[in-house]
Design a protein around this motif. Sequence first.
Motif, mmCIF file in Angstrom:
data_model
loop_
_atom_site.group_PDB
_atom_site.id
_atom_site.type_symbol
_atom_site.label_atom_id
_atom_site.label_comp_id
_atom_site.label_asym_id
_atom_site.label_seq_id
_atom_site.Cartn_x
_atom_site.Cartn_y
_atom_site.Cartn_z
ATOM 1 N N ALA A 226 76.666 7.630 23.864
ATOM 2 C CA ALA A 226 77.648 6.549 23.959
ATOM 3 C C ALA A 226 79.009 7.060 24.426
ATOM 4 N N ALA A 227 79.347 8.305 24.089
ATOM 5 C CA ALA A 227 80.646 8.869 24.438
ATOM 6 C C ALA A 227 80.629 9.591 25.783
ATOM 7 N N PHE A 255 66.461 9.574 25.786
ATOM 8 C CA PHE A 255 66.116 9.385 27.194
ATOM 9 C C PHE A 255 67.346 9.242 28.083
ATOM 10 N N LEU A 256 68.517 9.356 27.470
ATOM 11 C CA LEU A 256 69.775 9.329 28.215
ATOM 12 C C LEU A 256 70.440 10.696 28.231
ATOM 13 N N LEU A 257 69.828 11.673 27.585
ATOM 14 C CA LEU A 257 70.423 12.989 27.407
ATOM 15 C C LEU A 257 69.519 14.090 27.945
ATOM 16 N N GLN A 258 70.120 15.225 28.240
ATOM 17 C CA GLN A 258 69.360 16.445 28.495
ATOM 18 C C GLN A 258 69.424 17.259 27.209
ATOM 19 N N ILE A 259 68.259 17.499 26.607
ATOM 20 C CA ILE A 259 68.194 18.152 25.295
ATOM 21 C C ILE A 259 67.598 19.547 25.454
ATOM 22 N N PHE A 345 84.380 10.573 20.326
ATOM 23 C CA PHE A 345 85.037 9.350 20.774
ATOM 24 C C PHE A 345 86.539 9.538 20.978
ATOM 25 N N GLU A 346 87.157 10.508 20.288
ATOM 26 C CA GLU A 346 88.539 10.840 20.607
ATOM 27 C C GLU A 346 88.616 11.460 22.004
ATOM 28 N N GLN A 347 87.659 12.298 22.328
ATOM 29 C CA GLN A 347 87.611 12.858 23.674
ATOM 30 C C GLN A 347 87.439 11.760 24.718
ATOM 31 N N MET A 348 86.548 10.819 24.457
ATOM 32 C CA MET A 348 86.324 9.727 25.383
ATOM 33 C C MET A 348 87.576 8.854 25.498
ATOM 34 N N ARG A 349 88.238 8.600 24.361
ATOM 35 C CA ARG A 349 89.452 7.770 24.378
ATOM 36 C C ARG A 349 90.526 8.366 25.282
ATOM 37 N N GLN A 350 90.715 9.669 25.157
ATOM 38 C CA GLN A 350 91.733 10.309 25.993
ATOM 39 C C GLN A 350 91.380 10.252 27.478
#
Length: 353
Positions: A226-227, A255-259, A345-350
């Motif tokens: 999500a972030a 399925f949205l990530l590389q793990i 989400f703080e990283q995404m916010r910035q």
Amino acid sequence: MSPLPWERVRERVLRPTDPLSNSLPWGERAGLLVHQKLLSQARISVKCFQAARLFFGCLKTRFCGVRIAHQIAKLLKKWGGRPHNLHENKNMKQIQSPQNETLKSLAKLLDSAKERRKHRLAVLEGTHLLETFLQQNQQPEQVFVPESRWHESETQNLLGRLPEHKITLLATSALSKINSLTHGETLTTVFRLPENPSPAHVGDCVVLERVQDAGNLGTILRSAAAAGVGRVILSRDCVDVWSPKVLRAAMGAHFLLQIHEDVDLLAWRKTYRGRVLITALNAQSQSLYHLNLKENETGNAWIFGNEGAGVSPELLAQADVCVQIPMLGATESLNVAMAASVCLFEQMRQRIA
């Protein structure tokens, strides 16, 4: 066969005993007749039934109900609908006994990380996870459908996107083998695990060391997706990322990530060229809200540790920045999944500000 006169069609649609006869316009009643005709013959998926009904709800011309039912079935089948008749599909596998060998193998995949690693297979539970899986242009190995869920519209819409040889019908008598391992009578999807490549040396990522709780791991995966953080790196002693509990908690984030699994984190740290941030309470810790987390060329790696012990001293010594999440009150720390979510989400916010 020539079209029936309109009056005869009206007689068939506007039956006095039909409770809808006085509440729907003629075109809608005619559409309902077609809808029921197709449904009774299990010709196409429920979504196509609804399309047929809407189409005929607007139609004002004369037509033959029975003949047009067959014609629209052919057209909609050509457009993407496909028959899934419970009793007539000869290519579809069915399981009646709980002692069936395929069902035993499914139970082992649900219960054992060792079996999942050995066969490189895992299991999704429910329609939502299957929907997310298919949206990523993936194809399952097999989908097991309880008999009680067969006629549900959501089930039929999903099965309409699969070839029949990938669908297995489970009789009620067979469900006892896996009921204790799943959440009730739900669709169960077996899929092949993706490759496990070596992690990249740059770019944003989440790194987890010895995270043991399936719910925590699933929540972190979901927050990462999500972030906008596309890679997750797991140490060798994390909980199995492909377990049913983690898959349920992540709600399709896998399925949205590389793990990357079973990674030696100290060896990885020697080759990673980005900035490493670790949440820790020590004299060098900086407030999360004072950090510059905007995008950079090499990326940020966020490391989170075990629920009880945190990040190991050996890995903590490799941090570029120790991060503290400011809190009010007497609370000392956050759950690892909550801490990871706050940081990401703080990283995404910035970055989107």
